[in-house]
Design a protein around this motif. Structure first.
Motif, PDB file in Angstrom:
ATOM      1  N   CYS A  83      -2.709 -23.667 -31.875  1.00  0.00           N
ATOM      2  CA  CYS A  83      -2.254 -24.957 -32.702  1.00  0.00           C
ATOM      3  C   CYS A  83      -1.026 -24.554 -33.473  1.00  0.00           C
ATOM      4  CB  CYS A  83      -3.311 -25.511 -33.252  1.00  0.00           C
ATOM      5  SG  CYS A  83      -4.508 -26.347 -31.848  1.00  0.00           S
ATOM      6  N   PRO A  97      -3.465 -30.027 -30.900  1.00  0.00           N
ATOM      7  CA  PRO A  97      -4.653 -30.291 -31.455  1.00  0.00           C
ATOM      8  C   PRO A  97      -5.650 -30.712 -30.730  1.00  0.00           C
ATOM      9  CG  PRO A  97      -3.023 -30.643 -32.998  1.00  0.00           C
ATOM     10  CD  PRO A  97      -2.164 -30.536 -31.643  1.00  0.00           C
ATOM     11  N   GLN A  98      -5.455 -31.760 -29.737  1.00  0.00           N
ATOM     12  CA  GLN A  98      -6.539 -32.450 -29.072  1.00  0.00           C
ATOM     13  C   GLN A  98      -7.030 -31.318 -28.182  1.00  0.00           C
ATOM     14  OE1 GLN A  98      -3.244 -33.520 -29.754  1.00  0.00           O
ATOM     15  NE2 GLN A  98      -3.177 -35.718 -30.059  1.00  0.00           N
ATOM     16  N   ALA A 156     -15.166 -27.903 -28.737  1.00  0.00           N
ATOM     17  CA  ALA A 156     -16.370 -28.882 -28.659  1.00  0.00           C
ATOM     18  C   ALA A 156     -17.027 -28.262 -27.263  1.00  0.00           C
ATOM     19  CB  ALA A 156     -16.068 -30.164 -28.305  1.00  0.00           C
ATOM     20  N   ARG A 168      -9.500 -29.045 -29.688  1.00  0.00           N
ATOM     21  CA  ARG A 168     -10.721 -29.521 -30.502  1.00  0.00           C
ATOM     22  C   ARG A 168     -11.725 -29.641 -29.076  1.00  0.00           C
ATOM     23  NH1 ARG A 168      -7.221 -32.797 -33.866  1.00  0.00           N
ATOM     24  NH2 ARG A 168      -7.326 -34.546 -32.346  1.00  0.00           N
ATOM     25  N   ASP A 220      -7.003 -22.218 -33.195  1.00  0.00           N
ATOM     26  CA  ASP A 220      -6.174 -22.520 -34.732  1.00  0.00           C
ATOM     27  C   ASP A 220      -4.944 -21.950 -34.465  1.00  0.00           C
ATOM     28  OD1 ASP A 220      -5.928 -23.907 -37.176  1.00  0.00           O
ATOM     29  OD2 ASP A 220      -6.065 -21.676 -37.803  1.00  0.00           O
TER      30      ASP A 220
END
Length: 155
Positions: A103, A110-111, A118, A114, A100
């Protein structure tokens, strides 16, 4: 309490918009927000960390101060320092906080964050110490790769 922390953080960040470092007196800031100086310390230690791109210096005593410095280094240096700061173990929560911060600083898209999060989720690699060790190695490797390739806006 969270709102107070947010307000203190926002105030310091606003000061840092105009300069790369700011000196504040803990007692004066505490009086401004009607809180204890320890609350200021809490905000500084949790929201102005090297991982988030800041260094905090302080001097205690009557004329004491806190200096918050925005770390200015190249993206590759920053990513390498973060890789080192991760250490041998990394919890999922710490990984989420780190990504975070990357980012928000514009270091990662952000992609990218993420997808990284994940890949190291507790559902995928677990919650135990072995998972934390594996997570640290995976995130470190991903940061090394991202530093070499540069920031991308779409995957």
């Amino acid at each position: 309490m969270a709102k107070l922390c947010d307000d203190i953080e926002r105030f310091i960040l606003n000061l840092l918009e105009e300069q790369t470092q700011v000196e504040i007196q803990r007692n004066i800031l505490a009086a401004r927000f009607s809180c204890a100086p320890s609350q200021i310390n809490y905000v500084l230690t949790t929201r102005f960390t090297p991982v988030q791109g800041f260094r905090v210096e302080s001097r205690r005593g009557g004329g004491g101060f806190v200096r918050v410095i925005r770390i200015d280094r190249t993206r590759v240096e920053y990513m390498e320092e973060l890789r080192t700061a991760i250490g041998q173990e990394l919890t999922y929560a710490a990984a989420a906080q780190l990504l975070d911060a990357l980012c928000r600083s514009g270091t990662l898209a952000p992609q990218q964050a993420r997808l990284m999060l994940a890949a190291v989720s507790e559902e995928i690699i677990g919650k135990d110490q072995t998972a934390s060790q594996l997570r640290a190695r995976i995130v470190g490797s991903m940061l090394r790769c991202a530093a070499k390739e540069g920031r991308t806006h779409a995957l």
